[in-house]
Design an enzyme around this catalytic site. Structure first.
Site, PDB file in Angstrom:
ATOM      1  N   SER A 264      24.635  85.214  31.783  1.00  0.00           N
ATOM      2  CA  SER A 264      24.042  83.879  31.836  1.00  0.00           C
ATOM      3  C   SER A 264      24.680  82.960  32.869  1.00  0.00           C
ATOM      4  O   SER A 264      24.103  81.935  33.221  1.00  0.00           O
ATOM      5  CB  SER A 264      24.115  83.214  30.457  1.00  0.00           C
ATOM      6  OG  SER A 264      25.451  82.931  30.105  1.00  0.00           O
TER       7      SER A 264
ATOM      8  N   LYS B 236      29.326  77.791  29.647  1.00  0.00           N
ATOM      9  CA  LYS B 236      28.218  77.231  30.430  1.00  0.00           C
ATOM     10  C   LYS B 236      28.758  76.155  31.360  1.00  0.00           C
ATOM     11  O   LYS B 236      29.926  75.784  31.309  1.00  0.00           O
ATOM     12  CB  LYS B 236      27.152  76.610  29.513  1.00  0.00           C
ATOM     13  CG  LYS B 236      26.604  77.512  28.409  1.00  0.00           C
ATOM     14  CD  LYS B 236      25.735  78.635  28.925  1.00  0.00           C
ATOM     15  CE  LYS B 236      25.219  79.499  27.768  1.00  0.00           C
ATOM     16  NZ  LYS B 236      24.525  80.714  28.270  1.00  0.00           N
TER      17      LYS B 236
END
Length: 301
Positions: A83, A153
């Site tokens: 990701s 993230k």
């Protein structure tokens, strides 16, 4: 003439040789004066502790230091997914700064952060089953944790920010476009779907809005807007900022904040761009009314 000088031999051998008494030296039968007598015996050196006895102590100290470093300074984390490509690759090990949050530091835009799962974001993800050794090594910080449910993230918005995605982008923060060269090649900054890729949100204080760099392969704030935090991550759940890729060796690198976040993205600056126009309008209205009153008064005279 050919006999050796006994005084010279005494200078390089022991000083208590009974045969090295010289012509005018001490009489034969006298006890030597080199410190061998009962009253002048030199202290025996302390017997050193065995290495094998010291080894458990050294190991204990090392473990305590490792645990303290993991708790208060830095901790290693393993990247479990794609990701955050291409910034981070699956299997990378990153070091996370856990010191600055102790002094009140909060996540800032552009930083890559590790945080605890805020509300079941990892539901359905496979859970690793580490052995006893892996569990122990991860507990003391010598190995990335496999059991903790943590995510990694990039911070896009902080408390007070308005973050917006329309069509394929660009991504907007408080009305200003981000230039995002770190987004995975072939991806668009914004995803065109009806599951959360198109959005406009205001980040509440004490929270952050996060997104993966692999935009079309990241389950981040966009796709968790139905949870208890509406996709936001509470700052209290942030473990720390990822500062460096530590493994593998050929990927050693730091993780700086991209240049696009150097621009003034504060919500206050966005409000100030509108304020001068509003102030000008508000100031012009009384002036126009005053001029009209004067012109009417002049006509009636």
């Amino acid at each position: 003439m050919g006999a050796a000088d006994p005084a010279a031999d005494g200078a390089v051998t022991s000083g208590n040789d009974p045969g090295a008494d010289g012509d005018g030296g001490g009489s034969q039968g006298q006890p030597p004066t080199g410190g061998q007598g009962s009253g002048g015996a030199s202290p025996q050196p302390k017997k050193q502790r065995s290495f094998w006895k010291e080894l458990p102590i050294l190991i204990g100290i090392a473990l305590v230091l490792a645990l303290l470093i993991k708790t208060f300074l830095v901790q290693a984390f393993s990247i479990p997914s794609d990701s955050m490509q291409n910034t981070l690759q699956q299997g990378d090990r990153v070091l996370v700064d856990k010191l600055t949050p102790w002094f009140g530091s909060e996540p800032e835009r552009g930083e890559v952060v590790v945080f605890h799962d805020p509300d079941n974001w990892l539901a359905g993800e496979p859970t690793p089953d580490p052995n006893a050794l892996q569990t122990f090594l991860s507990w003391i910080g010598l190995m990335p944790s496999a059991e903790e449910k943590d995510l990694i993230k990039r911070v896009i918005g902080v408390g007070g920010d308005t973050v917006e995605c329309k069509k394929t982008g660009p991504l907007m923060v408080n009305g200003k476009a981000l230039n995002e060269p770190y987004v995975y090649p072939g991806n668009t900054p914004c995803s065109q779907d009806d599951q959360g890729g198109q959005f406009k949100v205001k980040v509440p204080e004490g929270h952050i809005w996060v997104m993966g760099d692999h935009r079309q392969n990241s389950r981040d704030s966009r796709y968790n807007q139905s949870d208890a935090n509406h996709g936001m991550v509470p700052v209290d759940e942030v473990v720390g900022r990822a500062i460096v890729i530590a493994w593998p060796i050929n990927r050693w690198d730091n993780l700086p904040v991209p240049d696009t976040f150097d621009q003034d993205l504060s919500a206050r600056s966005a409000a100030l761009t509108v304020a001068p126009q509003g102030l000008a309008l508000a100031g012009a209205v009384p002036l126009v009314l005053w001029r009209r009153q004067r012109s009417k008064a002049a006509e009636t005279r």
